[in-house]
Design a protein around this motif. Structure first.
Motif, mmCIF file in Angstrom:
data_model
loop_
_atom_site.group_PDB
_atom_site.id
_atom_site.type_symbol
_atom_site.label_atom_id
_atom_site.label_comp_id
_atom_site.label_asym_id
_atom_site.label_seq_id
_atom_site.Cartn_x
_atom_site.Cartn_y
_atom_site.Cartn_z
ATOM 1 N N PRO A 81 2.277 12.182 -2.101
ATOM 2 C CA PRO A 81 2.242 13.195 -1.042
ATOM 3 C C PRO A 81 1.525 12.782 0.231
ATOM 4 C CG PRO A 81 0.608 13.708 -2.708
ATOM 5 C CD PRO A 81 1.353 12.507 -3.206
ATOM 6 N N GLU A 82 0.793 11.671 0.204
ATOM 7 C CA GLU A 82 0.045 11.258 1.395
ATOM 8 C C GLU A 82 -0.174 9.751 1.374
ATOM 9 O OE1 GLU A 82 -3.632 13.347 1.187
ATOM 10 O OE2 GLU A 82 -4.278 12.371 -0.663
ATOM 11 N N ASP A 83 -0.495 9.192 2.542
ATOM 12 C CA ASP A 83 -0.798 7.764 2.612
ATOM 13 C C ASP A 83 -1.997 7.448 1.729
ATOM 14 O OD1 ASP A 83 1.244 7.430 4.422
ATOM 15 O OD2 ASP A 83 -0.046 7.311 6.183
ATOM 16 N N MET A 84 -1.925 6.315 1.025
ATOM 17 C CA MET A 84 -3.011 5.894 0.144
ATOM 18 C C MET A 84 -3.392 4.456 0.477
ATOM 19 S SD MET A 84 -1.629 7.643 -3.421
ATOM 20 C CE MET A 84 -3.160 7.317 -4.319
ATOM 21 N N TRP B 33 0.850 -1.190 0.000
ATOM 22 C CA TRP B 33 0.000 0.000 0.000
ATOM 23 C C TRP B 33 0.882 1.236 0.000
ATOM 24 C CZ3 TRP B 33 -3.600 -2.603 -1.638
ATOM 25 C CH2 TRP B 33 -4.247 -3.634 -0.973
ATOM 26 N N LEU B 34 0.505 2.222 -0.782
ATOM 27 C CA LEU B 34 1.330 3.412 -0.945
ATOM 28 C C LEU B 34 1.317 4.284 0.305
ATOM 29 C CD1 LEU B 34 0.525 4.397 -4.635
ATOM 30 C CD2 LEU B 34 2.269 2.853 -3.732
ATOM 31 N N GLN B 35 2.480 4.822 0.627
ATOM 32 C CA GLN B 35 2.657 5.655 1.814
ATOM 33 C C GLN B 35 3.190 7.032 1.422
ATOM 34 O OE1 GLN B 35 5.377 3.645 4.416
ATOM 35 N NE2 GLN B 35 4.273 1.701 4.337
ATOM 36 N N GLN B 36 2.946 7.997 2.276
ATOM 37 C CA GLN B 36 3.517 9.319 2.059
ATOM 38 C C GLN B 36 5.039 9.219 1.968
ATOM 39 O OE1 GLN B 36 3.004 12.089 5.282
ATOM 40 N NE2 GLN B 36 3.504 13.864 4.019
ATOM 41 N N GLY B 37 5.601 9.874 0.962
ATOM 42 C CA GLY B 37 7.046 9.834 0.769
ATOM 43 C C GLY B 37 7.509 8.774 -0.198
#
Length: 204
Positions: free
Chosen positions: A92-95, A71-75
């Protein structure tokens, strides 16, 4: 005579020394849209030529492989590895419940570089001419060019001090906002001109 801009001292390092590199989720075949699906997937088409992520246009689908999804995370940084574009994109943000297509690589700053490496700065540098030339010279294939993981891992990266990184990252973010605003203005003006042309025809 005007003074020359001060050069920022930096050290050169390979990309794989700074980040972990993980291939996208191994979907079986093409990613099929399913409105009732439980995950979203980022595809190359969701990343602009400037490295912007169009998060509002992601399709909903289902996982079709056995591997656990990232899962995509900020940064996080996403990199397009196949096709004619080899751009990076900053997350730019948690997804939550959002993964990425297999034609993308997921780059994540290593723990030992947290606080020392600005991922938005790194995204900017990957998209600039020196690193892009490296990819052009290293890509494989004739039509659908491919940047394999070892090629991406060996990409040369210059790392200045964190203050310089942060300054460049802010300038990069501002340029993306300005570009988006300019495109909206152009689109609105074109719609206005189209309306005038249609009105002229309908009343002629």
């Amino acid at each position: 005579m005007p003074k020359k801009a001060k050069a920022h001292a930096s050290r050169q390092i390979t990309l794989s020394e700074l980040v972990t590199i993980q291939a996208g989720y191994p979907f079986r075949g093409s990613i099929q849209e399913n409105p009732d699906g439980d995950v979203k997937a980022v595809q190359p088409r969701d990343i602009s030529d400037l490295g912007e992520l169009s998060a509002d246009k992601l399709i909903t689908t289902n996982l079709t492989g056995k591997r656990k999804a990232d899962w995509l995370q900020q940064g996080d940084i996403l990199f397009i590895s196949k096709g004619i574009r080899h751009f990076a994109c900053y997350v730019p943000e948690d997804m939550p419940e959002t993964t990425l297509a297999p034609s993308l690589f997921l780059l994540r700053v290593k723990p030992e570089y947290q606080g020392q490496l600005n991922p938005e700065f790194l995204t900017w540098q990957i998209n600039q001419a020196p690193v892009q030339r490296y990819f052009d010279n290293s890509a494989e294939g004739s039509r659908q060019l491919n940047i394999r993981k070892p090629i991406l891992a060996a990409a040369p990266i210059a790392v200045p001090d964190i203050e310089t990184q942060n300054t460049i990252a802010r300038l990069y973010a501002a340029s993306l906002r300005e570009n988006a605003l300019l495109h909206r203005l152009i689109h609105n003006r074109q719609q206005q001109l189209n309306a005038i042309a249609n009105d002229l025809i309908s009343h002629s």
